[in-house]
Scaffold this active site. Structure first.
Site, PDB file in Angstrom:
ATOM      1  N   HIS A 266      20.165 -29.587   5.780  1.00  0.00           N
ATOM      2  CA  HIS A 266      20.914 -30.572   6.573  1.00  0.00           C
ATOM      3  C   HIS A 266      22.146 -31.043   5.819  1.00  0.00           C
ATOM      4  O   HIS A 266      22.045 -31.550   4.715  1.00  0.00           O
ATOM      5  CB  HIS A 266      20.026 -31.771   6.922  1.00  0.00           C
ATOM      6  CG  HIS A 266      19.127 -31.515   8.090  1.00  0.00           C
ATOM      7  ND1 HIS A 266      18.594 -32.511   8.859  1.00  0.00           N
ATOM      8  CD2 HIS A 266      18.690 -30.345   8.632  1.00  0.00           C
ATOM      9  CE1 HIS A 266      17.860 -31.975   9.826  1.00  0.00           C
ATOM     10  NE2 HIS A 266      17.894 -30.666   9.701  1.00  0.00           N
TER      11      HIS A 266
ATOM     12  N   TYR B 163      18.781 -42.464  11.765  1.00  0.00           N
ATOM     13  CA  TYR B 163      18.315 -43.760  11.253  1.00  0.00           C
ATOM     14  C   TYR B 163      18.936 -44.811  12.161  1.00  0.00           C
ATOM     15  O   TYR B 163      20.161 -44.910  12.235  1.00  0.00           O
ATOM     16  CB  TYR B 163      18.805 -44.000   9.823  1.00  0.00           C
ATOM     17  CG  TYR B 163      18.153 -43.122   8.765  1.00  0.00           C
ATOM     18  CD1 TYR B 163      18.565 -41.812   8.567  1.00  0.00           C
ATOM     19  CD2 TYR B 163      17.145 -43.631   7.956  1.00  0.00           C
ATOM     20  CE1 TYR B 163      17.971 -41.010   7.592  1.00  0.00           C
ATOM     21  CE2 TYR B 163      16.549 -42.845   6.962  1.00  0.00           C
ATOM     22  CZ  TYR B 163      16.957 -41.538   6.794  1.00  0.00           C
ATOM     23  OH  TYR B 163      16.379 -40.752   5.830  1.00  0.00           O
TER      24      TYR B 163
ATOM     25  N   PRO C 176      10.495 -46.184   2.208  1.00  0.00           N
ATOM     26  CA  PRO C 176      10.911 -44.818   2.534  1.00  0.00           C
ATOM     27  C   PRO C 176      12.312 -44.681   3.153  1.00  0.00           C
ATOM     28  O   PRO C 176      12.763 -43.564   3.384  1.00  0.00           O
ATOM     29  CB  PRO C 176       9.845 -44.361   3.534  1.00  0.00           C
ATOM     30  CG  PRO C 176       9.298 -45.612   4.122  1.00  0.00           C
ATOM     31  CD  PRO C 176       9.393 -46.663   3.065  1.00  0.00           C
TER      32      PRO C 176
ATOM     33  N   LYS D 249      13.545 -41.443  -0.920  1.00  0.00           N
ATOM     34  CA  LYS D 249      13.634 -41.252  -2.370  1.00  0.00           C
ATOM     35  C   LYS D 249      12.300 -41.070  -3.093  1.00  0.00           C
ATOM     36  O   LYS D 249      12.286 -40.623  -4.242  1.00  0.00           O
ATOM     37  CB  LYS D 249      14.376 -42.451  -3.002  1.00  0.00           C
ATOM     38  CG  LYS D 249      15.858 -42.497  -2.664  1.00  0.00           C
ATOM     39  CD  LYS D 249      16.627 -41.454  -3.449  1.00  0.00           C
ATOM     40  CE  LYS D 249      17.968 -41.127  -2.865  1.00  0.00           C
ATOM     41  NZ  LYS D 249      17.993 -39.929  -2.000  1.00  0.00           N
TER      42      LYS D 249
ATOM     43  N   TYR E  49      22.267 -40.713  -1.034  1.00  0.00           N
ATOM     44  CA  TYR E  49      21.291 -40.029  -0.184  1.00  0.00           C
ATOM     45  C   TYR E  49      21.012 -38.610  -0.688  1.00  0.00           C
ATOM     46  O   TYR E  49      19.861 -38.175  -0.715  1.00  0.00           O
ATOM     47  CB  TYR E  49      21.779 -40.003   1.268  1.00  0.00           C
ATOM     48  CG  TYR E  49      20.701 -39.611   2.244  1.00  0.00           C
ATOM     49  CD1 TYR E  49      19.796 -40.553   2.729  1.00  0.00           C
ATOM     50  CD2 TYR E  49      20.564 -38.288   2.679  1.00  0.00           C
ATOM     51  CE1 TYR E  49      18.785 -40.197   3.612  1.00  0.00           C
ATOM     52  CE2 TYR E  49      19.559 -37.923   3.556  1.00  0.00           C
ATOM     53  CZ  TYR E  49      18.675 -38.887   4.022  1.00  0.00           C
ATOM     54  OH  TYR E  49      17.669 -38.526   4.894  1.00  0.00           O
TER      55      TYR E  49
HETATM   56  C1  PHB Z   1      10.073 -38.126   7.007  1.00  0.00           C
HETATM   57  O1  PHB Z   1      10.461 -37.092   7.562  1.00  0.00           O
HETATM   58  O2  PHB Z   1       8.873 -38.407   6.922  1.00  0.00           O
HETATM   59  C2  PHB Z   1      11.070 -39.057   6.443  1.00  0.00           C
HETATM   60  C3  PHB Z   1      12.418 -38.708   6.467  1.00  0.00           C
HETATM   61  C4  PHB Z   1      13.367 -39.560   5.955  1.00  0.00           C
HETATM   62  C5  PHB Z   1      12.991 -40.775   5.440  1.00  0.00           C
HETATM   63  C6  PHB Z   1      11.640 -41.141   5.395  1.00  0.00           C
HETATM   64  C7  PHB Z   1      10.675 -40.273   5.911  1.00  0.00           C
HETATM   65  O3  PHB Z   1      13.929 -41.627   4.963  1.00  0.00           O
END
Ligand code: PHB
Ligand code: APR
Length: 397
Positions: A75, A204, A296, A300, A388
Site C-alpha cells: 500500500h 481511518y 493500535p 505500530k 506511519y
Molecule cells: C488491522 O488491519 O488490524 C489494523 C490496521 C491498521 C491499524 C490497526 C489495525 O492501525
C-alpha cells in the site's frame, strides 16, 4: 528433571519470539523457545495487519518472506476521513518512495512457525509455570512444567518475548522498573468478514459518533473496527448493529459502497499506552509487548516488536560471535528511543481521531483543528506519512 542447554532461551512463541529465534538460528546461535499455549492457539489469534518496510526487510533477512512477497498487498497510501471529507495520505510520494505491506500477523506467525519447524529448532509448547532465574548471574536459566515433568533450560541469555501478560517483566523486582501508562476510556470492536474492502486503501475515520477503521487482510477479506466505550459487551453487538454503526461513521460515498456480510470473528480490545524502563534486567531482555503497548491507531505494535528483535539480534550476534559484551547494556536505551517515538505517534493519532466523552467543547475544537491543520499542510501530511511508514532502525556500531 529434564535439563536442556542452549545459548538464548526465549520465553513466548508470538511474532517476537519466533522472529528472534529464526534470525539467531540462521546465524548459527542455538535457541530454545518455551511457550505456554498450544501451536493452534498461538496461530489463531487475530491481531494486526500493517507491516513497515523495516519489518518486511527483517522477515526477508530471516528467510520467511516468500508467502508475504507473493500474497501481501503493498500500500502506497491510506485514506483519512473527517466527517464527509476524504483525504489521501500519499505515503509513497510524501516519504520519497516508502510503502507499507498489508499482511496479517496471523500469517507472519504461521510462516515463522513453519520455518522454525523446518529448521529443526526446539519449541516447547504447553509449558506451564515458566520462571526465569539468575538473571543477574552469569548462569541464568528457566524452569517450567511440561507433560507432568519439571524442566530446566540453562542458557547465556534470556529473551522475554512473552507479551503484555507474560512472566518475564513480572519477574523483575518492582523497584528496578519504572512504568509509564495511559489507559483510554474506550476500546475497538473489530470484526473479520469475507467481503471485498470498501476502498483499496485503509480508511481511518474521525466522526462525531466515534472513530472507525476499514482495514483488510486480502482483496476478499476485511477487518473493520469501531470505537466503543470500554464497558461495552461484544454480545450486545449483532453483525447488523456493527455494520449500521460503521456505515454511520463513514463518508456517505464510502458508506454506500460498503459490502456487508456475516462476521468470522468479533472481539473488543481495550486501548492502552504502556512502557517499562529499562527493557532489560541483567541477562534478561524484554522484547515487544512484554515491554510496551501502543493503542493500535498508528499500526505500530507489531512493528515495534520487530525493531526490538532487530536490535537484540544484532547485539547478541556481536556479543556471541565477537565477544562485544559492552553492547549488552545498550539494548534498552537503543530500543527506547524508537519505542517512545512510536508511543508518541500512536497516542497522537489516537487523540486526534477518537471522540473523548469527557472533553470540553474547546478541547474538541482544538483537536478537530489540529487534524485539519495537519491534513491541509504538506509538512503535516509528511509528518504523518514519515511516522506511519516507520522511523529508521538504529544501527549497532
Ligand atoms: C488491522 O488491519 O488490524 C489494523 C490496521 C491498521 C491499524 C490497526 C489495525 O492501525
Ligand atoms: N510462559 C510462556 N509463554 C508465555 C507466557 C508465559 N508465562 N506468557 C505469555 N506467553 C506467550 C503467549 O502465549 C504468546 O504466544 O508469549 C507470546 C507473546 O506473544 P504476543 O502477545 O503476540 O507478543 P509479541 O510476540 O511481542 O508480539 C508483538 O505486538 O501489538 C502487538 O499485535 C501485536 O501481538 C503483537 C505484538
Amino acid at each position: 528433571m529434564k535439563i536442556l542447554k542452549t545459548q538464548v532461551a526465549i520465553i513466548g512463541a508470538g511474532p517476537s519470539g519466533l522472529l528472534l529465534g529464526q534470525l539467531l538460528h540462521n546465524a548459527g546461535i542455538a535457541t530454545v523457545i518455551v511457550e505456554r499455549q498450544t501451536p493452534d492457539y498461538v496461530q489463531q489469534r487475530i491481531r494486526a495487519g500493517v507491516l513497515e518496510q523495516g519489518m518486511v526487510d527483517l522477515l526477508r533477512q530471516a528467510g520467511v518472506s516468500q508467502r508475504m512477497d507473493a500474497e501481501g498487498l503493498v500500500h502506497g497510501g491510506f485514506q483519512l476521513a473527517l466527517g464527509e471529507r476524504q483525504v489521501h495520505i500519499d505515503l509513497h510520494a510524501l516519504t520519497g518512495g516508502k510503502t507499507v505491506m498489508i499482511y496479517g500477523q496471523t500469517e507472519v506467525t504461521r510462516d515463522l512457525m513453519i520455518a522454525r519447524q523446518n529448521a529443526g529448532a526446539t519449541t516447547l509448547y504447553e509449558a506451564h509455570n515458566v520462571v526465569p532465574h539468575g538473571m543477574k548471574s552469569d548462569e541464568p536459566f528457566l524452569t517450567f512444567e511440561k507433560d507432568g515433568e519439571t524442566w530446566r533450560v540453562d542458557c547465556d541469555y534470556i529473551a522475554g518475548c512473552d507479551g503484555f501478560h507474560g512472566v518475564a517483566r513480572q519477574s523483575i523486582p518492582a523497584d528496578s522498573l519504572k512504568v509509564f501508562e495511559r489507559v483510554y476510556p474506550f476500546g475497538w470492536l473489530g470484526i473479520l468478514a469475507d467481503t471485498p474492502p470498501v476502498h483499496e486503501e485503509l480508511v481511518y475515520a474521525r466522526h462525531a459518533r466515534g472513530f472507525a477503521l476499514c482495514s483488510m487482510r486480502s482483496p476478499t477479506r476485511t477487518r473493520y473496527y469501531v470505537q466503543v466505550p470500554t464497558e461495552e459487551k461484544v454480545e450486545d453487538w449483532s453483525d447488523q448493529r456493527f455494520w449500521d454503526e460503521l456505515k454511520a461513521r463513514l463518508p456517505s460515498a464510502l458508506a454506500e459502497r460498503l459490502v456487508t456480510g456475516p462476521s468470522i470473528e468479533k472481539s473488543i480490545a481495550p486501548l492502552r499506552s504502556f512502557v517499562v524502563e529499562p527493557m532489560q534486567y541483567g541477562r534478561m531482555f524484554l522484547v515487544g509487548d512484554a515491554a510496551h503497548i501502543v493503542p493500535p491507531t498508528g499500526a505500530k505494535g507489531l512493528n515495534l516488536a520487530a525493531s526490538d528483535v532487530s536490535t537484540l539480534f544484532n547485539i547478541l550476534l556481536k556479543v556471541l560471535r565477537d565477544g562485544r559484551t559492552d553492547l549488552l547494556e545498550k539494548y534498552s536505551e537503543i530500543c527506547l528511543r524508537r519505542v517512545w517515538k512510536a508511543e508518541r505517534f500512536s497516542w497522537w493519532m489516537t487523540s486526534m481521531l477518537h471522540t473523548f466523552e469527557d472533553s470540553d467543547a474547546f478541547s474538541q475544537r482544538i483537536s478537530e483543528s489540529e487534524l485539519e491543520y495537519f491534513v491541509d499542510s504538506e509538512a503535516g501530511r509528511k509528518t504523518i506519512a514519515e511516522n506511519y511508514v516507520g522511523l529508521p532502525y538504529e544501527a549497532i556500531e
